[in-house]
Scaffold this active site. Structure first.
Site, PDB file in Angstrom:
ATOM      1  N   LYS A 115       0.835  -1.203   0.000  1.00  0.00           N
ATOM      2  CA  LYS A 115       0.000   0.000   0.000  1.00  0.00           C
ATOM      3  C   LYS A 115       0.868   1.250   0.000  1.00  0.00           C
ATOM      4  CE  LYS A 115      -3.055   2.733   2.955  1.00  0.00           C
ATOM      5  NZ  LYS A 115      -4.002   2.805   4.072  1.00  0.00           N
ATOM      6  N   GLU A 175      -9.254  12.399  12.004  1.00  0.00           N
ATOM      7  CA  GLU A 175      -8.426  11.285  12.480  1.00  0.00           C
ATOM      8  C   GLU A 175      -7.483  11.649  13.622  1.00  0.00           C
ATOM      9  OE1 GLU A 175      -7.030   9.022   9.198  1.00  0.00           O
ATOM     10  OE2 GLU A 175      -5.747   7.747  10.424  1.00  0.00           O
ATOM     11  N   GLU A 208      -7.181  -3.161   3.390  1.00  0.00           N
ATOM     12  CA  GLU A 208      -6.403  -1.920   3.539  1.00  0.00           C
ATOM     13  C   GLU A 208      -6.470  -1.443   4.993  1.00  0.00           C
ATOM     14  OE1 GLU A 208      -7.739   1.232   0.939  1.00  0.00           O
ATOM     15  OE2 GLU A 208      -6.611   2.747   2.059  1.00  0.00           O
ATOM     16  N   GLU A 255     -11.839   9.981  -5.055  1.00  0.00           N
ATOM     17  CA  GLU A 255     -11.805  10.016  -3.580  1.00  0.00           C
ATOM     18  C   GLU A 255     -11.026  11.246  -3.083  1.00  0.00           C
ATOM     19  OE1 GLU A 255     -11.087   6.269  -1.494  1.00  0.00           O
ATOM     20  OE2 GLU A 255      -9.815   7.357  -0.078  1.00  0.00           O
TER      21      GLU A 255
HETATM   22  C1  LIG Z   1      -4.568  10.830   3.106  1.00  0.00           C
HETATM   23  C2  LIG Z   1      -5.790  11.210   3.464  1.00  0.00           C
HETATM   24  O1  LIG Z   1      -6.669  10.428   4.154  1.00  0.00           O
HETATM   25  C3  LIG Z   1      -6.259   9.178   4.683  1.00  0.00           C
HETATM   26  C4  LIG Z   1      -6.555   8.074   3.757  1.00  0.00           C
HETATM   27  C5  LIG Z   1      -7.720   7.319   3.853  1.00  0.00           C
HETATM   28  C6  LIG Z   1      -8.035   6.257   2.823  1.00  0.00           C
HETATM   29  O2  LIG Z   1      -7.254   6.099   1.878  1.00  0.00           O
HETATM   30  O3  LIG Z   1      -9.072   5.578   2.930  1.00  0.00           O
HETATM   31  C7  LIG Z   1      -8.610   7.559   4.906  1.00  0.00           C
HETATM   32  C8  LIG Z   1      -8.330   8.451   5.879  1.00  0.00           C
HETATM   33  C9  LIG Z   1      -6.999   9.037   6.001  1.00  0.00           C
HETATM   34  O4  LIG Z   1      -6.218   8.232   6.840  1.00  0.00           O
HETATM   35  C10 LIG Z   1      -6.279  12.607   3.178  1.00  0.00           C
HETATM   36  O5  LIG Z   1      -7.384  12.942   3.605  1.00  0.00           O
HETATM   37  O6  LIG Z   1      -5.541  13.373   2.543  1.00  0.00           O
END
Ligand SMILES: C=C(O[C@@H]1C=C(C(=O)O)C=C[C@H]1O)C(=O)O
Length: 375
Positions: free
Chosen positions: A126, A184, A228, A363
């Protein structure tokens, strides 16, 4: 005068000024923890007539070898019940966006495709690939108003507004104001009880209620997102076991909602071992695979190779620690930097087997909304 604001569902911390910078001889967990501890104990002795515990606030960059911005502020104000911030929706004299750069990023999709090849070949499992978007305005952005909007729209988040001093040590972030609403928490500590709530595995929310419910359900069922997530929780659980006892790592994640996105989240908890500082734990955890990847080294190398910018304080930690060892350190996500007429927003997504360039780009576009819509 440097200001630092952090609003959570439980409190609003506002500080003004810098009474003392924390300048350890090395930027590693034990050295930083020792310097912070020394500064807090010295303040405690000096201010023994005050009731509140002295506090250090600041930011730790994504790259923990780079200098953090940590200081004892001159003035500290805690509010248990955060007051509403006024003037949120007033439209007069708002700056007008002139241009948005990189809203669509073919280079990002290309980067995801390259990462998927590396993952397929077994080089790593990842990596979290991020991109940035720039918005230019006709006049300087009113950052207090952006902060007020972030607070109003993200009641469950860690919402922050913090000045980065004009100092070359902070690279592109020097002289900017960091603003965002993070979902987070990496380390929370109250009287020795520590917790972390890693998020990984996400899907954008949908306007139609039934469709949104279906998206939420399919995230819980998604083998790709569960895998993941499991990888992140396992890595965090291992670090917790080194620094804490009575560690609880849930077997199944919960759903965490923000106004724009669903995440899988797990509440990991424990009790810090004797003499361990929450900042030592934070440095040991950071960057977690939620923002870097796994295994750590090839993931960080891929990020350095594929991202054409320095993350600086993006995907770093923001928070505080007091002289009693209480602390909160949240990830600097759903955020951006504002310098005068220019705002730069950042967002990333975890790339694993089963990811697609199109979906991960979408996303990141969803994640960018939290900051960009508040401008
Ligand atoms: C890297 C980011 O988010 C991170 C990545 C995530 C994912 O890939 O599902 C979820 C939450 C965060 O830990 C961001 O918001 O820039």
């Amino acid at each position: 005068m440097a200001s630092f604001n952090l609003k959570t569902p439980d409190y609003h911390l506002r500080t003004r000024g810098i009474a003392e910078m924390i300048t350890p001889s090395r930027w590693d967990g034990p050295s930083v923890a020792a310097s912070v501890h020394a500064a807090l104990q010295a303040r405690r002795k000096e201010g023994s007539n005050r009731t509140a515990s002295p506090v250090v606030v600041g930011m730790i960059p994504f790259d923990t070898n780079a200098p953090a911005l940590l200081y004892v502020p001159e003035e500290v104000e805690w509010n248990a019940e955060p007051a509403a911030l006024g003037g949120v929706e007033a439209a007069a004299l708002q700056p007008v966006p002139l241009a948005v750069d990189h809203a669509d990023s073919p280079a990002y999709r290309e980067g995801v495709a390259r990462l998927l090849e590396d993952i397929e070949q077994g080089a790593l499992e990842k990596a979290v690939l991020a991109r940035r978007v720039e918005v230019r305005f006709d006049k300087p952005v009113d950052t207090d108003r952006v902060y007020a909007r972030l607070c109003a729209r993200n009641p469950s988040a860690y919402v922050f507004q913090a000045d980065v001093p004009e100092d070359a040590a902070f690279g592109d972030n020097a002289g900017a104001i960091l603003l965002g609403a993070s979902p987070e928490l990496v380390v929370g500590c109250r009287r020795g009880r520590v917790s972390s709530k890693p998020l990984a595995g996400s899907t954008p929310r949908l306007a139609d209620q039934a469709a949104d419910e279906a998206a939420r359900h399919s995230l819980l069922q998604s083998a790709k997102d569960q895998a993941e997530h499991a990888l992140v929780v396992q890595a965090i659980g291992e670090v917790f076991h080194r620094y804490a006892r009575d560690v609880v790592v849930p077997e199944q994640p919960d759903l965490v909602e923000t106004p724009v996105i669903w995440h899988l989240g797990s509440h990991v908890s424990g009790v810090l071992r004797e003499g361990v500082c929450p900042l030592t734990l934070a440095y040991a955890l950071h960057p977690t695979p939620a923002v870097s990847g796994w295994p750590q080294r090839p993931a960080q190398e891929a990020i350095a190779r594929l991202e054409d910018f320095d993350r600086g304080f993006y995907a770093g930690l923001i928070g505080w620690m007091d002289a009693d060892g209480n602390a909160d350190w949240a990830l600097t996500l759903r955020c951006g930097f504002i310098k005068g007429c220019r705002a730069t927003a950042y967002a990333g997504a975890g790339i694993v087997a089963g990811s697609t360039p199109e979906k991960e780009h979408a996303e990141t576009a969803t994640k960018l909304k939290t900051f960009i819509n508040a401008l």
